[in-house]
Design a protein around this motif. Sequence first.
Motif, PDB file in Angstrom:
ATOM      1  N   GLU A   1      37.683 123.263 139.378  1.00 10.55           N
ATOM      2  CA  GLU A   1      38.683 120.926 140.216  1.00 10.55           C
ATOM      3  C   GLU A   1      39.628 120.810 139.418  1.00 10.55           C
ATOM      4  OE1 GLU A   1      34.768 118.229 140.300  1.00 10.55           O
ATOM      5  OE2 GLU A   1      34.903 119.256 141.739  1.00 10.55           O
ATOM      6  N   GLU A   2      39.568 121.076 137.757  1.00  9.70           N
ATOM      7  CA  GLU A   2      40.785 120.610 137.068  1.00  9.70           C
ATOM      8  C   GLU A   2      41.958 121.695 137.008  1.00  9.70           C
ATOM      9  OE1 GLU A   2      38.354 121.619 132.815  1.00  9.70           O
ATOM     10  OE2 GLU A   2      38.577 119.350 132.662  1.00  9.70           O
ATOM     11  N   LEU A   3      41.793 123.136 137.820  1.00  7.41           N
ATOM     12  CA  LEU A   3      42.533 123.638 137.567  1.00  7.41           C
ATOM     13  C   LEU A   3      43.150 123.851 139.542  1.00  7.41           C
ATOM     14  CD1 LEU A   3      44.001 126.466 137.689  1.00  7.41           C
ATOM     15  CD2 LEU A   3      42.474 127.671 138.729  1.00  7.41           C
ATOM     16  N   ASP A   4      42.140 123.027 140.382  1.00  7.99           N
ATOM     17  CA  ASP A   4      42.701 122.112 141.693  1.00  7.99           C
ATOM     18  C   ASP A   4      43.781 121.676 141.377  1.00  7.99           C
ATOM     19  OD1 ASP A   4      42.140 124.775 142.857  1.00  7.99           O
ATOM     20  OD2 ASP A   4      40.046 123.695 144.023  1.00  7.99           O
ATOM     21  N   ALA A   5      43.223 120.978 140.676  1.00  9.84           N
ATOM     22  CA  ALA A   5      44.183 119.522 140.579  1.00  9.84           C
ATOM     23  C   ALA A   5      45.514 119.199 139.996  1.00  9.84           C
ATOM     24  CB  ALA A   5      44.008 118.219 139.281  1.00  9.84           C
ATOM     25  N   VAL A   6      45.876 120.096 139.271  1.00  6.47           N
ATOM     26  CA  VAL A   6      46.870 120.917 138.496  1.00  6.47           C
ATOM     27  C   VAL A   6      48.137 121.647 139.428  1.00  6.47           C
ATOM     28  CG1 VAL A   6      47.538 122.344 136.666  1.00  6.47           C
ATOM     29  CG2 VAL A   6      46.021 121.441 136.351  1.00  6.47           C
ATOM     30  N   ILE A   7      47.366 122.932 140.522  1.00  7.21           N
ATOM     31  CA  ILE A   7      47.984 123.289 141.023  1.00  7.21           C
ATOM     32  C   ILE A   7      48.019 122.595 141.949  1.00  7.21           C
ATOM     33  CG2 ILE A   7      47.858 124.734 142.895  1.00  7.21           C
ATOM     34  CD1 ILE A   7      45.857 126.273 141.714  1.00  7.21           C
ATOM     35  N   ASN A   8      47.660 121.406 142.770  1.00  5.89           N
ATOM     36  CA  ASN A   8      48.259 120.661 143.810  1.00  5.89           C
ATOM     37  C   ASN A   8      49.470 119.334 143.318  1.00  5.89           C
ATOM     38  OD1 ASN A   8      47.575 118.896 146.358  1.00  5.89           O
ATOM     39  ND2 ASN A   8      47.104 117.009 144.417  1.00  5.89           N
ATOM     40  N   GLN A   9      49.199 118.974 141.502  1.00  4.09           N
ATOM     41  CA  GLN A   9      49.868 118.330 141.410  1.00  4.09           C
ATOM     42  C   GLN A   9      51.631 118.993 141.307  1.00  4.09           C
ATOM     43  OE1 GLN A   9      49.736 117.155 137.287  1.00  4.09           O
ATOM     44  NE2 GLN A   9      51.400 116.188 137.067  1.00  4.09           N
ATOM     45  N   ALA A  10      51.360 120.222 140.993  1.00  7.61           N
ATOM     46  CA  ALA A  10      52.616 121.141 141.247  1.00  7.61           C
ATOM     47  C   ALA A  10      52.922 121.159 142.273  1.00  7.61           C
ATOM     48  CB  ALA A  10      51.896 123.248 141.206  1.00  7.61           C
ATOM     49  N   ARG A  11      52.072 121.052 143.689  1.00  6.72           N
ATOM     50  CA  ARG A  11      53.035 121.490 144.988  1.00  6.72           C
ATOM     51  C   ARG A  11      52.909 119.970 145.050  1.00  6.72           C
ATOM     52  NH1 ARG A  11      47.650 122.031 146.937  1.00  6.72           N
ATOM     53  NH2 ARG A  11      48.209 123.654 147.465  1.00  6.72           N
ATOM     54  N   ILE A  12      52.885 118.894 145.311  1.00  8.73           N
ATOM     55  CA  ILE A  12      53.789 117.431 145.348  1.00  8.73           C
ATOM     56  C   ILE A  12      54.891 117.818 144.855  1.00  8.73           C
ATOM     57  CG2 ILE A  12      53.334 115.767 145.215  1.00  8.73           C
ATOM     58  CD1 ILE A  12      50.505 115.220 144.608  1.00  8.73           C
ATOM     59  N   MET A  13      54.789 118.507 143.476  1.00 10.07           N
ATOM     60  CA  MET A  13      56.104 118.400 142.680  1.00 10.07           C
ATOM     61  C   MET A  13      57.471 119.382 143.319  1.00 10.07           C
ATOM     62  SD  MET A  13      55.307 118.740 138.909  1.00 10.07           S
ATOM     63  CE  MET A  13      56.708 118.625 138.066  1.00 10.07           C
ATOM     64  N   VAL A  14      56.821 120.795 144.174  1.00 13.84           N
ATOM     65  CA  VAL A  14      57.569 121.271 145.053  1.00 13.84           C
ATOM     66  C   VAL A  14      57.703 120.660 146.450  1.00 13.84           C
ATOM     67  CG1 VAL A  14      57.906 123.613 146.199  1.00 13.84           C
ATOM     68  CG2 VAL A  14      56.465 123.753 144.071  1.00 13.84           C
ATOM     69  N   LEU A  15      57.407 120.379 147.258  1.00 14.15           N
ATOM     70  CA  LEU A  15      57.428 119.399 148.220  1.00 14.15           C
ATOM     71  C   LEU A  15      58.517 118.547 148.296  1.00 14.15           C
ATOM     72  CD1 LEU A  15      54.172 119.708 149.722  1.00 14.15           C
ATOM     73  CD2 LEU A  15      55.561 120.633 150.529  1.00 14.15           C
ATOM     74  N   LYS A  16      58.643 117.729 146.704  1.00 10.28           N
ATOM     75  CA  LYS A  16      59.371 116.920 146.418  1.00 10.28           C
ATOM     76  C   LYS A  16      60.765 117.521 146.441  1.00 10.28           C
ATOM     77  CE  LYS A  16      59.977 112.469 143.849  1.00 10.28           C
ATOM     78  NZ  LYS A  16      59.358 112.317 142.467  1.00 10.28           N
ATOM     79  N   ALA A  17      60.970 118.536 145.636  1.00  8.20           N
ATOM     80  CA  ALA A  17      62.240 119.329 145.291  1.00  8.20           C
ATOM     81  C   ALA A  17      62.107 120.183 146.933  1.00  8.20           C
ATOM     82  CB  ALA A  17      61.715 120.283 144.762  1.00  8.20           C
ATOM     83  N   LEU A  18      61.950 119.599 148.144  1.00  6.23           N
ATOM     84  CA  LEU A  18      62.301 120.103 148.821  1.00  6.23           C
ATOM     85  C   LEU A  18      62.580 118.857 149.659  1.00  6.23           C
ATOM     86  CD1 LEU A  18      60.019 123.212 148.871  1.00  6.23           C
ATOM     87  CD2 LEU A  18      62.450 123.757 149.250  1.00  6.23           C
ATOM     88  N   SER A  19      62.040 117.179 149.231  1.00  6.80           N
ATOM     89  CA  SER A  19      62.262 116.645 150.259  1.00  6.80           C
ATOM     90  C   SER A  19      60.962 116.256 151.511  1.00  6.80           C
ATOM     91  CB  SER A  19      63.496 116.076 150.849  1.00  6.80           C
ATOM     92  OG  SER A  19      64.904 116.235 149.424  1.00  6.80           O
ATOM     93  N   LEU A  20      60.381 116.768 151.045  1.00  6.75           N
ATOM     94  CA  LEU A  20      59.328 116.852 152.089  1.00  6.75           C
ATOM     95  C   LEU A  20      58.216 116.343 151.521  1.00  6.75           C
ATOM     96  CD1 LEU A  20      59.133 120.195 153.147  1.00  6.75           C
ATOM     97  CD2 LEU A  20      59.779 119.008 154.337  1.00  6.75           C
ATOM     98  N   PRO A  21      57.588 115.277 152.920  1.00  9.27           N
ATOM     99  CA  PRO A  21      56.442 114.320 151.638  1.00  9.27           C
ATOM    100  C   PRO A  21      55.430 115.686 151.261  1.00  9.27           C
ATOM    101  CG  PRO A  21      56.167 115.153 154.612  1.00  9.27           C
ATOM    102  CD  PRO A  21      57.724 115.285 153.800  1.00  9.27           C
TER     103      PRO A  21
END
Length: 230
Positions: free
Chosen positions: A109-129
């Motif tokens: 769960e801790e690892l998935d939380a970090v990966i989910n945070q990374a996903r949000i950051m990548v999507l934000k960089a792509l100007s996607l929700p």
Amino acid sequence: MSAAEASSSKPAATTTTTNDDKDIEKLLSREASAFQRELEVERILKAFKLNPYDILDLDETCTPDDIKRKYRQLSLFIHPDKTPHERAPEAFDLLKKAETDLSDKTKREELDAVINQARIMVLKALSLPSSTPPDDAELKNLEPPFKARLRAQSKELLIDEELRRRKAIKMNLANEGLEARKKDEEVASKKRKAEEEKQWEEGREQRVDSWRSFATNSKKKKKTKTAILG
């Protein structure tokens, strides 16, 4: 040589050739298998150690059964008894640790939380929700691919997490060392105090004798009459 003898000898030659081909195929198959085992050992050794998904070569959406199945498959494939690679035992240990970490609910769960945070950051960089699904058309045909970007961003975050963890451990050790020094100083202070008290007690008789001697001499001086001149 009769026609019958000639005809009977042909199948034997064909059989021999077939057997030779099979032996060659088996040899090539064994060599290919050994080479593939060594390649897999190298892949595991080069995988990002802080991400068990990388080591097991699994997607973060995998199920617990997927984890067990993949671990069993790879552990049998690169087992040190079957792989000539000198670092096969090290790769085998990394594989086992990755499986253990992903099988631990809290750690995953801790690892998935970090990966989910990374996903949000990548999507934000792509100007996607942040709610953009993995199969969204916007994520296709990216260069580098979305998965590669996610792994790279996850790697950065996991490294930051590890550095913070190590810093916290270092600070805790420093605090423990400070507490240990304080305790040592307290023990040393108590020892000094006990030694001083011991020396004070041991000198009590001497002090009493000195006082008695002084008191006796003082009485004698008082009793001595002063001579009158004249």
